[in-house]
Scaffold this active site. Structure first.
Site, PDB file in Angstrom:
ATOM      1  N   ASP A   8     104.400  -4.681   1.417  1.00 55.04           N
ATOM      2  CA  ASP A   8     103.525  -5.838   1.584  1.00 55.04           C
ATOM      3  C   ASP A   8     102.618  -5.530   2.789  1.00 55.04           C
ATOM      4  O   ASP A   8     102.929  -4.651   3.601  1.00 55.04           O
ATOM      5  CB  ASP A   8     104.395  -7.069   1.854  1.00 55.04           C
ATOM      6  CG  ASP A   8     103.589  -8.248   2.333  1.00 55.04           C
ATOM      7  OD1 ASP A   8     102.602  -8.589   1.672  1.00 55.04           O
ATOM      8  OD2 ASP A   8     103.948  -8.835   3.380  1.00 55.04           O
ATOM      9  N   ASP A  10     100.297  -8.262   4.811  1.00 52.34           N
ATOM     10  CA  ASP A  10     100.223  -9.290   5.859  1.00 52.34           C
ATOM     11  C   ASP A  10     101.611  -9.693   6.330  1.00 52.34           C
ATOM     12  O   ASP A  10     102.442 -10.144   5.541  1.00 52.34           O
ATOM     13  CB  ASP A  10      99.455 -10.509   5.337  1.00 52.34           C
ATOM     14  CG  ASP A  10      98.009 -10.156   5.053  1.00 52.34           C
ATOM     15  OD1 ASP A  10      97.321  -9.790   6.014  1.00 52.34           O
ATOM     16  OD2 ASP A  10      97.593 -10.216   3.886  1.00 52.34           O
TER      17      ASP A  10
END
Ligand code: XBP
Ligand code: MG
Length: 255
Positions: A8, A10
């Protein structure tokens, strides 16, 4: 067998939200002459809405009832485009750095011959800016697949982006490990039975991370060990390839 690590962006590769995305949203609001301001606490609540455009649309619906429903979507799109421009400029100026341990683990994984990929709900422009400015030159080429909002419009916790990445890698979930920082991200990965390691941050620490292999406050560095928050114990104070392989082989998500 472990073949790929899927990250991922953020909150996981970098702490982008409070001092990056949030500030960019506020700048977009100011540009448009709006007196909206998302402080750090309110932004934490708004993070429950995945996706920047969706977050703005949610805020308009709940706090700007005077705006005609037929105008709301176009306004959200316009503000979001402006926000993306501000965010990219901030990343280009060096405002966002990698979380501790990320560069180390990426290097180790490459040396070990593991495939790297990115699965995020953020926009392509934001990913490109981060890869170009928070990582060494040429780092975009380290990732076999980079999938974001344009590739998977259904945002996490919908697993669409992970499906796109797994299809492009032509790998089974059991041959990969995902890295996430939020419950929505974990749910997206677990919907496909992807083994997932969570590195929580200030905004996500209280989330329910049941189903993760292990939950930590970060990946850790040799001189700054990671702290285990839940799940399988940490052997050497940091998440390295040997540790990821051990958790992956055991494959016992905590309840
Ligand atoms: C994080 C998000 C994103 C960003 C804003 O997703 O929810 O919406 O806050 O980015 P992830 P955009 O952790 O999966 O990367 O404005 O580009 O949507
Ligand atoms: Mg995240």
């Amino acid at each position: 067998m472990l073949r790929a690590l899927i990250f991922d962006v953020d909150g996981t590769l970098a702490d982008t939200e409070r001092d990056g995305h949030r500030v960019a949203f506020n700048r977009a609001f100011a540009d448009a002459g709006l007196d909206w301001h998302w402080d750090a606490a309110r932004y934490g609540e708004l993070l429950g809405v995945p996706g920047g455009r969706e977050r703005i649309a949610h805020f308009i619906a709940s706090h700007a009832a005077h705006i005609a429903p037929s105008d709301r979507e176009a306004l959200a799109r316009r503000l979001h485009a402006r926000k993306t421009a501000h965010y990219v400029r901030m990343v280009e100026a060096g405002a966002v750095g990698l979380r501790p341990g990320v560069a180390r683990l990426l290097d180790e994984a490459r040396a070990a011959g593991l495939t790297l990929a990115i699965a995020t709900t953020t926009s392509r422009a934001n990913i490109d800016a981060l890869l170009a400015h928070a990582l060494p030159a040429g780092a975009r080429g380290w990732f076999a697949v980079v999938a974001g909002a344009e590739d998977a419009p259904r945002k996490k916790p919908d697993p669409q982006v992970y499906r796109v990445v797994l299809d492009a890698l032509a790998l089974e979930p059991r041959d990969c490990v995902a890295f996430e920082d939020s419950a929505a991200g974990l749910r997206a990965a677990r919907a496909l039975a992807l083994p997932t390691i969570v590195t929580a941050n200030a905004y996500t620490r209280a989330h329910d991370f049941g189903g993760a292999l292990s939950v930590l406050d970060g990946l850790g560095e040799p001189d700054a060990p990671a702290r285990l928050l839940a799940g399988a114990p940490l052997q050497r104070g940091l998440v390295d390839v040997a540790q990821v392989r051990a958790w992956h082989a055991r494959n016992q998500p905590y309840a």
